[in-house]
Motif scaffolding. Structure first.
Motif, PDB file in Angstrom:
ATOM      1  N   ASN A 143     -11.590  -0.740  11.654  1.00 20.87           N
ATOM      2  CA  ASN A 143     -12.035  -2.089  11.317  1.00 20.87           C
ATOM      3  C   ASN A 143     -12.404  -2.865  12.578  1.00 20.87           C
ATOM      4  OD1 ASN A 143     -11.524  -1.508   8.693  1.00 20.87           O
ATOM      5  ND2 ASN A 143      -9.631  -2.707   8.549  1.00 20.87           N
ATOM      6  N   GLY A 144     -11.578  -2.664  13.631  1.00 23.93           N
ATOM      7  CA  GLY A 144     -11.820  -3.367  14.888  1.00 23.93           C
ATOM      8  C   GLY A 144     -13.178  -3.010  15.466  1.00 23.93           C
ATOM      9  N   THR A 162     -16.068  -4.446  13.403  1.00 23.03           N
ATOM     10  CA  THR A 162     -16.298  -5.872  13.632  1.00 23.03           C
ATOM     11  C   THR A 162     -17.116  -6.085  14.905  1.00 23.03           C
ATOM     12  OG1 THR A 162     -14.118  -6.178  12.684  1.00 23.03           O
ATOM     13  CG2 THR A 162     -15.105  -8.108  13.733  1.00 23.03           C
ATOM     14  N   ARG A 185     -17.384   5.866   5.608  1.00 30.45           N
ATOM     15  CA  ARG A 185     -15.990   6.116   5.987  1.00 30.45           C
ATOM     16  C   ARG A 185     -15.368   7.127   5.040  1.00 30.45           C
ATOM     17  NH1 ARG A 185     -13.590   0.308   7.996  1.00 30.45           N
ATOM     18  NH2 ARG A 185     -11.607   1.393   7.985  1.00 30.45           N
ATOM     19  N   LYS A 192       0.830  -1.208   0.000  1.00 27.83           N
ATOM     20  CA  LYS A 192       0.000   0.000   0.000  1.00 27.83           C
ATOM     21  C   LYS A 192       0.858   1.249   0.000  1.00 27.83           C
ATOM     22  CE  LYS A 192      -4.323  -1.423   1.926  1.00 27.83           C
ATOM     23  NZ  LYS A 192      -5.449  -1.290   1.145  1.00 27.83           N
ATOM     24  N   ASP A 245      -6.713   5.025  12.847  1.00 27.15           N
ATOM     25  CA  ASP A 245      -6.156   4.374  11.674  1.00 27.15           C
ATOM     26  C   ASP A 245      -7.098   3.261  11.213  1.00 27.15           C
ATOM     27  OD1 ASP A 245      -5.735   2.222  13.376  1.00 27.15           O
ATOM     28  OD2 ASP A 245      -3.637   2.778  13.745  1.00 27.15           O
ATOM     29  N   THR A 246      -6.809   2.712  10.076  1.00 28.22           N
ATOM     30  CA  THR A 246      -7.722   1.774   9.445  1.00 28.22           C
ATOM     31  C   THR A 246      -8.015   0.580  10.353  1.00 28.22           C
ATOM     32  OG1 THR A 246      -6.699   2.424   7.388  1.00 28.22           O
ATOM     33  CG2 THR A 246      -8.084   0.470   7.303  1.00 28.22           C
ATOM     34  N   GLU A 247      -6.986   0.087  11.019  1.00 27.47           N
ATOM     35  CA  GLU A 247      -7.164  -1.110  11.839  1.00 27.47           C
ATOM     36  C   GLU A 247      -8.142  -0.852  12.986  1.00 27.47           C
ATOM     37  OE1 GLU A 247      -4.105   0.008  10.823  1.00 27.47           O
ATOM     38  OE2 GLU A 247      -4.113  -1.494   9.214  1.00 27.47           O
ATOM     39  N   LYS A 248      -7.984   0.308  13.611  1.00 24.59           N
ATOM     40  CA  LYS A 248      -8.875   0.644  14.728  1.00 24.59           C
ATOM     41  C   LYS A 248     -10.328   0.694  14.249  1.00 24.59           C
ATOM     42  CE  LYS A 248      -9.893   4.615  17.658  1.00 24.59           C
ATOM     43  NZ  LYS A 248      -9.384   5.916  18.113  1.00 24.59           N
ATOM     44  N   LYS A 274      -8.519   8.075   3.646  1.00 22.31           N
ATOM     45  CA  LYS A 274      -7.454   8.345   4.594  1.00 22.31           C
ATOM     46  C   LYS A 274      -6.845   9.726   4.318  1.00 22.31           C
ATOM     47  CE  LYS A 274      -5.110   4.775   5.957  1.00 22.31           C
ATOM     48  NZ  LYS A 274      -4.185   3.668   6.131  1.00 22.31           N
TER      49      LYS A 274
END
Lengths: 556, 159
Positions: free
Chosen positions: B132-133, B136, B148, B2, B127-130, B151
């Motif tokens: 996504n978390g 979920t 969303r 990426k 950030d993206t992971e947060k 970025k």
């Protein structure tokens, strides 16, 4: 001053002498400003595509920016192929299109087409002019961008109401384009590296492209060849840049000469200048010049590493780079690389361009050789697309730049006739020879009307094999002889009657013993001539590297 | 890999189409895109997330640099950078689950910005992971809508 008058004044300021155009509803205002205009020659074409290619031919023949003018909607969309053609071959072009009035934009008004949207991927830049005050600076910028750095087409879309508005005419002195700064001078460190490589190479080769002609670097190229005794191959767009002497190998690639292709495969250093490693040149890029270190000089940074990775990249103008390189190399003494040059001579001797003459029918190659004899190289050739184009690139002796014009990148059938018209308008004292197949000539055949009424003395030679020849060749070789919709026998107009209908002299060539004499007479005729040359029907172009193949695996 | 690419452009009509068109025309996929004004008047910043090998990204940057409206192209993934995106989740929520969702949101430093009889909207930045978390975890309540942003990113330090 009215917007349309400002436009014309701006064109005059830019030194425009000829415009190729076609009027229409949304261009009425501009055409009114052209009425009785003495400073510009407006050439009325018969189809807008013709205007685009004519402006392109004018630009290729002179190096000046070509200008075409159409109305909105269909008039403007008819330019698209011509703009894409110019874009692929880096030809400076300013296309001015009429547009519906500002308030109507986006409302699907009559003859509205989103030209800035449509041409975004095929122009260097484009403009929709929204206020009369913007016309002069926009035209100034458009001409600058078309010609600067790597040239290309620029489109200026002119809404009809903007052309009607009045404002003061002030032509800007300077251009404010802080973001657009092409690199002209090559990096000295890289040039030094290139000089070292060339000096120490055992089997060096130069591949010269259209950029050498664009930058006016032909004398420098000739000097480099003379000094270093390095053989040189030329892309089709670059033909005429390198002198046709003992070091000249012709064009490499799909239908290139065997000697050029073998030399690429065997070279240990390749100096590629002003060219972009088109797939027709490289074949499979993975197997291109595997033994060579590659020095790639180009003005467009995006060309470096695009298709073939460069060991030494040099970004800059070809003329500047060649000058700097010469300055470094002049201090050196170059011996003839005997072994390498002997190898090249051996290839040249073993695999020359060759064909069998036939006592009953004219071979296209034979006709081109006759042209070499008759013109002594003193002609501007404009080739269409197809077998005749490949034969022309192989057999014609192109002795100077801007004497071989063709749609090399886009491969636009129908290019040659209008482009020849543009070349004839640009260089009235020279012999302009249009070469076309019987397929391509019919794609813009209406321009015979322009040629006749403008008395443009183009010599149009149809190499008539009654086939779409290059496609036929592929069908023969790769599609089991399925000649799907490529046979034009019995489906053609009578070209002589057609010429006559347009008031153009027509000549038919069919006798291999007599044709050269008839051709000589036709070339000597004062006005335009349409020469229908009936040539051998299924004469394939060889050598041939099948698409995606390796250069040293040619069909002969 | 990426890449986060920031394209600094003159804020002129059609400039976004020029930039985005360049990607599609050369068959590069854009994962996300965000556009907004900058510290300089009439200059916008387009932040793009693309994936592709380094050659492709090098080619994109060079092609972008050729556009007269483009001032600068930065590949932020070359150095350390800060990146954020924002999301709003509309979740099915009843009086029974509301509290639980609020606790979840709090843990993620997300904000509850709307409560209706049968739904809630949670706003979160990170950030993206947060993002996504959190998404979920919220799924089990029933996501009614997710929105969303692309970025946005800045290089760390003075760069």
């Amino acid at each position: 001053m009215k917007g349309s008058e400002i436009l014309i004044e701006a064109l005059v300021k830019e030194g425009v002498e000829v415009i190729f155009g076609y009027p229409g509803g949304r261009a009425l205002e501009i055409y009114d400003a052209l009425y009785a205009e003495k400073r510009l020659r407006h050439i009325l074409v018969r189809h807008e595509q013709g205007a685009g290619h004519a402006a392109d031919g004018y630009a290729r023949a002179t190096g000046k920016t070509g200008v075409c003018l159409t109305t909105s909607g269909p008039g403007a969309t008819n330019l698209v192929t011509a703009i894409a053609t110019a874009y692929m071959d880096s030809v400076p072009l300013v296309a001015i299109t009429g547009q519906v009035s500002v308030g109507q934009i986006g409302k699907d008004a009559f003859q509205e087409a989103d030209m800035t949207g449509i041409t975004m991927p095929i122009t260097k830049h484009n403009y929709l002019v929204r206020r009369a005050e913007d016309i002069a600076p926009t035209i100034k910028e458009a001409f600058y961008l078309a010609g600067a750095g790597r040239p290309g087409p620029v489109l200026v879309d002119m809404p009809s109401d903007v052309c009607r508005q009045s404002t003061e005419f002030k032509y800007p002195e300077k251009i404010e384009l802080p973001n657009y700064k092409p690199t002209i001078k090559g990096n000295p460190r890289q040039i030094k590296q290139a000089a070292e490589l060339l000096k120490n190479a055992a089997r060096p080769l130069i591949i010269s492209g259209g950029g050498v002609i664009t930058s006016g670097a032909c004398p420098e190229l000739a000097e480099l060849v003379k000094l270093t005794k390095i053989p040189v191959a030329s892309t089709m767009l670059g033909l005429g840049a390198a002198p046709p002497d003992e070091y000249f190998l012709g064009m490499p690639g799909m239908h290139g000469t065997a000697v050029a292709n073998y030399a690429i495969c065997a070279a240990d250093v390749i100096f590629a200048v002003g060219m972009r490693f088109d797939d027709r040149i490289t074949g499979d890029p993975e197997h291109f010049a595997k033994q060579a270190k590659i020095i790639h000089a180009d003005i467009d940074p995006a060309e470096i590493n695009k298709c073939v990775p460069a060991d030494v990249p040099i970004i800059g103008d070809a003329k500047e780079i060649l000058r700097e390189l010469l300055a470094r190399l002049k201090k050196e003494h170059f011996e003839r690389r005997t072994e390498w040059l002997q190898q090249i001579a051996a290839w040249r001797q073993k695999y020359p361009l060759r064909y069998q003459k036939d006592s009953r029918v004219i071979k296209p190659q034979q006709l081109l050789e006759a042209l070499n004899d008759l013109t002594g190289g003193d002609a501007v050739y404009v080739a269409d697309v197809g077998t005749h184009q490949m034969f022309a690139a192989q057999y014609l002796r192109i002795t100077a730049p801007r004497r071989f014009l063709s749609s090399c990148g886009l491969g636009t059938m129908g290019f040659a006739l209008p482009a020849a018209m543009g070349a004839a308008a640009a260089r009235p004292k020279e012999r302009i020879i249009c070469l076309a197949g019987d397929g391509g000539i019919q794609m813009n055949i209406q321009e015979l009307g322009t040629i006749a009424s403008e008395k443009l003395p183009v010599k149009i030679i149809i190499l008539n094999n009654q086939w779409l020849g290059l496609v036929r060749q592929w069908q023969q070789l790769f599609y089991q002889g399925h000649y799907s919709h490529t046979d034009l026998r019995g489906r053609q107009p009578d070209f002589l009657k057609l010429a006559e209908a347009y008031g153009i002299k027509g000549v038919e060539l069919k006798d291999p013993q007599l044709f050269a004499k008839q051709l000589k007479a036709a070339l000597a005729f004062k006005g335009p001539v349409l020469i229908n040359a009936l040539v051998k029907r299924d004469e394939n172009v060889y050598p041939m590297v099948p698409a995606g193949g390796v250069l040293n695996k040619m069909l002969f | 890999m990426k890449h986060i690419i920031a394209v600094i452009v003159d804020n002129k009509p059609g400039v976004l189409a020029r930039v985005a068109g360049l990607f599609s025309r050369r068959a590069y996929n854009i994962d996300s895109l965000a556009v907004g004004p900058t510290e300089t008047k009439d200059v916008s910043r387009i932040t793009l997330v693309v994936h592709g090998n380094d050659d492709i990204v090098e080619q994109i940057s060079k092609q972008l640099n050729k556009l007269p409206d483009v001032k600068k192209v930065l590949d932020l993934s070359q150095g350390e950078c800060l990146s954020r995106e924002m999301a709003m989740f509309k979740i099915h929520a009843t009086a029974k689950t509301r509290k639980e969702i609020c606790t979840l949101a709090h843990t993620f430093r997300a904000k509850v910005i709307d409560i209706a009889e049968e739904s809630m909207v949670v706003e979160v930045t990170g950030d993206t992971e947060k993002l996504n978390g959190l998404e979920t975890l919220l799924e089990k309540y029933g996501l009614l809508a997710v929105v969303r942003t692309g970025k946005i990113a800045l290089a760390r330090g003075r760069k």
